[in-house]
Design an enzyme around this catalytic site. Structure first.
Site, PDB file in Angstrom:
ATOM      1  N   ASP A 170      13.669  30.411 -19.958  1.00  0.00           N
ATOM      2  CA  ASP A 170      14.847  30.966 -20.666  1.00  0.00           C
ATOM      3  C   ASP A 170      15.596  30.692 -21.184  1.00  0.00           C
ATOM      4  O   ASP A 170      15.243  29.510 -20.624  1.00  0.00           O
ATOM      5  CB  ASP A 170      15.324  31.753 -19.649  1.00  0.00           C
ATOM      6  N   ASP A 211      11.660  37.319 -25.660  1.00  0.00           N
ATOM      7  CA  ASP A 211      12.468  38.643 -24.877  1.00  0.00           C
ATOM      8  C   ASP A 211      13.098  39.307 -26.549  1.00  0.00           C
ATOM      9  O   ASP A 211      12.776  40.159 -26.774  1.00  0.00           O
ATOM     10  CB  ASP A 211      13.784  37.823 -24.218  1.00  0.00           C
TER      11      ASP A 211
END
Length: 178
Positions: free
Chosen positions: A136, A154
């Site tokens: 991330d 995401d």
């Protein structure tokens, strides 16, 4: 059956692997997967985000490396190899289920939304298998408010779920299942 009678939907064979919009699903899922993996690879190995540290992109946006060993929003953190493989296995099972759903769907919106979720799930699944965690890196923040750190996979998953929700409200609660 006369020419004016409609076929019984219960007796109509529904595809399992390849359906009406499967080409669209495949192209969109692959495009999302490539964009996700390319961004992660460039930030990890091209720029060296882990070595060089955070990058301030805008006053409210930075790139920062976070290894997510859980699922969405860091839930169900798994530090053991067994836990990581369980999450990877769940990703594979869910992705197969979504592919079958997409092969059977009759709506281009539902197919597109499922393609986004599939591409995102595979992107995060690849991370989990290769690195043991999901990469991330996008961090939004305004003042003391900090949004969670996420990646392009995401974004695809959230956009796909939003499309499925929109379809369910637009056409009734069971439309996405058709």
């Amino acid at each position: 059956m006369t020419e004016f009678q409609q076929p019984d939907p219960a007796k109509t064979k529904r595809p399992l692997v390849w359906g009406r919009f499967s080409s669209l699903v495949l192209v969109v899922a692959l495009a999302g997967l490539v964009a996700d993996q390319a961004s992660k690879l460039w930030l990890l190995f091209g720029y060296g985000l882990g070595v060089n540290g955070p990058v301030q992109v805008l006053p409210f946006l930075e790139f920062v490396l976070v290894w997510n060993r859980g699922v969405s929003y860091g839930l169900f953190q798994q530090d053991s190899a067994a836990g990581q493989w369980v999450l990877a296995g769940l990703t594979v099972a869910i992705t197969i289920g979504m592919w079958i759903w997409s092969a059977r769907c009759q709506s281009k919106l539902v197919a597109f939304a499922l393609a986004l979720v599939i591409g995102g799930a595979i992107g995060n699944g690849i991370d989990r298998i290769i690195y043991g965690a999901v990469v991330d890196f996008v961090h939004f923040h305004i003042g003391s408010f900090s949004w969670y750190v996420f990646n392009l996979a995401d974004v695809w998953i959230v956009a796909g779920v939003a499309g499925l929700l929109y379809d369910s409200f637009r056409n009734g609660p069971n439309s996405a299942a058709k």
